[in-house]
Design a protein around this motif. Structure first.
Motif, short mmCIF file in Angstrom:
data_model
loop_
_atom_site.label_atom_id
_atom_site.label_comp_id
_atom_site.label_asym_id
_atom_site.label_seq_id
_atom_site.Cartn_x
_atom_site.Cartn_y
_atom_site.Cartn_z
N GLY A 160 0.65 -1.43 -0.03
CA GLY A 160 0.03 -0.02 -0.21
C GLY A 160 1.02 1.06 -0.15
O GLY A 160 0.49 2.27 -0.65
N ASP A 161 1.84 1.18 0.66
CA ASP A 161 2.71 2.40 0.74
C ASP A 161 3.32 2.72 -0.56
O ASP A 161 3.50 3.98 -0.92
CB ASP A 161 4.04 2.06 1.76
CG ASP A 161 4.78 3.35 2.15
OD1 ASP A 161 4.09 4.38 2.45
OD2 ASP A 161 6.11 3.46 2.04
N MET A 162 3.98 1.58 -1.38
CA MET A 162 4.45 1.73 -2.62
C MET A 162 3.49 2.31 -3.73
O MET A 162 3.69 3.16 -4.36
CB MET A 162 4.90 0.58 -3.11
CG MET A 162 6.20 0.18 -2.38
SD MET A 162 6.97 -1.41 -3.29
CE MET A 162 5.87 -2.74 -2.94
N MET A 163 1.99 1.89 -3.48
CA MET A 163 0.99 2.22 -4.62
C MET A 163 0.86 3.61 -4.24
O MET A 163 0.13 4.38 -5.11
CB MET A 163 0.02 1.21 -4.45
CG MET A 163 0.28 -0.04 -4.79
SD MET A 163 0.78 -0.26 -6.48
CE MET A 163 2.53 -0.37 -6.40
N HIS A 164 0.70 4.05 -2.73
CA HIS A 164 0.29 5.35 -2.94
C HIS A 164 1.06 6.43 -3.28
O HIS A 164 0.84 7.57 -3.88
CB HIS A 164 -0.21 5.75 -1.40
CG HIS A 164 0.98 6.38 -0.21
ND1 HIS A 164 2.01 5.63 -0.03
CD2 HIS A 164 1.15 7.69 0.03
CE1 HIS A 164 2.83 6.61 0.84
NE2 HIS A 164 2.16 7.63 0.68
N GLU A 165 2.29 6.09 -3.26
CA GLU A 165 3.49 6.76 -3.71
C GLU A 165 3.42 6.69 -5.39
O GLU A 165 3.74 7.65 -6.31
CB GLU A 165 4.73 6.39 -3.26
CG GLU A 165 5.14 6.88 -1.83
CD GLU A 165 6.24 6.39 -1.23
OE1 GLU A 165 7.09 5.68 -1.99
OE2 GLU A 165 6.65 6.75 -0.24
N ASP A 207 -2.62 1.22 -10.10
CA ASP A 207 -2.09 1.36 -8.70
C ASP A 207 -3.27 1.55 -7.69
O ASP A 207 -3.16 1.30 -6.62
CB ASP A 207 -1.30 2.79 -8.99
CG ASP A 207 -0.02 2.19 -9.63
OD1 ASP A 207 0.31 1.14 -9.86
OD2 ASP A 207 0.81 3.14 -10.23
N ILE A 208 -4.27 2.34 -8.25
CA ILE A 208 -5.37 2.62 -7.31
C ILE A 208 -5.99 1.17 -6.95
O ILE A 208 -6.48 1.04 -5.70
CB ILE A 208 -6.61 3.42 -7.93
CG1 ILE A 208 -5.86 4.84 -8.19
CG2 ILE A 208 -7.88 3.51 -7.17
CD1 ILE A 208 -7.12 5.77 -8.98
N SER A 209 -6.32 0.25 -7.82
CA SER A 209 -6.84 -1.00 -7.42
C SER A 209 -5.97 -1.70 -6.58
O SER A 209 -6.52 -2.37 -5.42
CB SER A 209 -6.86 -2.05 -8.73
OG SER A 209 -7.54 -3.16 -8.38
N VAL A 210 -4.56 -1.73 -6.66
CA VAL A 210 -3.45 -2.63 -5.86
C VAL A 210 -3.48 -1.97 -4.46
O VAL A 210 -3.61 -2.47 -3.35
CB VAL A 210 -2.35 -2.76 -6.52
CG1 VAL A 210 -1.20 -2.96 -5.44
CG2 VAL A 210 -2.13 -3.30 -7.77
N PHE A 211 -3.62 -0.60 -4.46
CA PHE A 211 -3.70 0.35 -3.02
C PHE A 211 -4.96 -0.26 -2.07
O PHE A 211 -4.74 -0.59 -1.15
CB PHE A 211 -3.61 1.75 -3.29
CG PHE A 211 -3.28 2.40 -2.18
CD1 PHE A 211 -2.84 1.92 -0.89
CD2 PHE A 211 -3.48 4.05 -2.16
CE1 PHE A 211 -2.68 2.83 0.15
CE2 PHE A 211 -3.32 4.76 -1.03
CZ PHE A 211 -2.81 4.24 0.07
#
Length: 273
Positions: free
Chosen positions: A56-61, A92-96
């Motif tokens: 989640g941290d990677m995806m929000h960035e 990225d939104i979906s994975v987050f």
């Protein structure tokens, strides 16, 4: 009191002590397995939590980078650039969202679950703004540039909450690992202590029972040797205990007494004749 018990009872007691020792050792071992399994389950949960939080941290960035990239490209983006970036933003939104949802499903401590709950609405606000800014960038670059500071402010808010969540989960992982190690060492010491104690108990029980049987038998053999050598006046029952061996000794005393009486009678008859 133990010395007056029948030999069969003494042997049964010794066997019961051995059985109890085995059962206690097995019980401690079973407790160790159950506790170890619970500790392993907590470690698995902590590991999953760390994985989902890091993802989640990677995806929000990643979403932040996608939005900035879209604003820089603007309407002048090539069709393939537009399609690739739109697909990446959606992924990225979906994975987050999926990472935070899976994190929320785990059986985590109250403090961690509370922080996850605090992150979710901030995340949704951030993702909604990011998706809208990307779409706007490909239509009106100036408007997207004007909206970018607001989006970055949402990013900073989310960044702070994600940082706190990451700290809590990292602390959970360390605590779980340390607790598992301490529990393992404690169980090893307990199992070792119980094994030593039960082994000593069985050894002492076997020694004591053997001694309580063999020692009076040795005295009985010595007395019988004296009787065999003609000392019919000795009373074996007087030097033994009130148990099975003592009963045998008293029976021998009775036989010796009768033999002595018969011999005395025979000698008296010979003297009269």
């Amino acid at each position: 009191m133990f010395r007056t018990l029948p030999i069969r009872v003494r042997l049964n007691i010794s066997g019961a002590i051995a059985i109890v020792a085995v059962v206690v050792t097995a019980g401690v071992g079973l407790y160790g397995l159950v506790s170890g399994d619970q500790g392993l389950e907590r470690q698995v949960i902590a590991t999953k939590a760390i994985h989902h939080e890091m993802m989640g941290d990677m995806m929000h960035e990643g979403v932040e980078a996608d939005v900035i990239h879209a604003v820089l490209l603007g309407p002048q983006a090539l069709p393939e650039e537009h399609d690739a970036l739109v697909a990446k933003v959606a992924n990225d939104i979906s994975v987050f969202r999926n990472s935070i949802a899976k994190l929320n499903e785990l059986d985590l401590p109250v403090e961690v679950r509370g922080q996850v709950a605090a992150v979710i609405p901030i995340m949704e606000d951030y993702l909604t703004a990011g998706d809208a800014t990307v779409k706007q960038a490909f239509q009106d670059q100036a408007a997207a540039q004007a909206a970018l500071p607001g989006f970055l402010a949402k990013f900073n808010t989310l960044e702070a909450q994600m940082g706190r969540l990451g700290d809590l989960i990292q602390a959970l992982g360390q605590e779980t690992s340390q607790s598992a190690q301490q529990l393992d060492m404690l169980l090893i010491y307990i199992l070792l202590a119980v094994s030593v104690a039960t082994t000593l108990a069985m050894i002492y029980s076997a020694w004591y029972v053997t001694r309580s049987i063999s020692k009076p038998i040795e005295r009985l053999r010595g007395a019988l040797r004296d009787v065999a050598q003609g000392d019919l006046g000795i009373r074996i029952g007087e030097i033994t205990r009130d148990d099975d061996i003592g009963a045998i000794a008293r029976d021998i005393d009775v036989v010796s007494e009768r033999v002595k009486e018969a011999m005395d009678l025979q000698m008296a008859l010979r003297a009269e004749g």
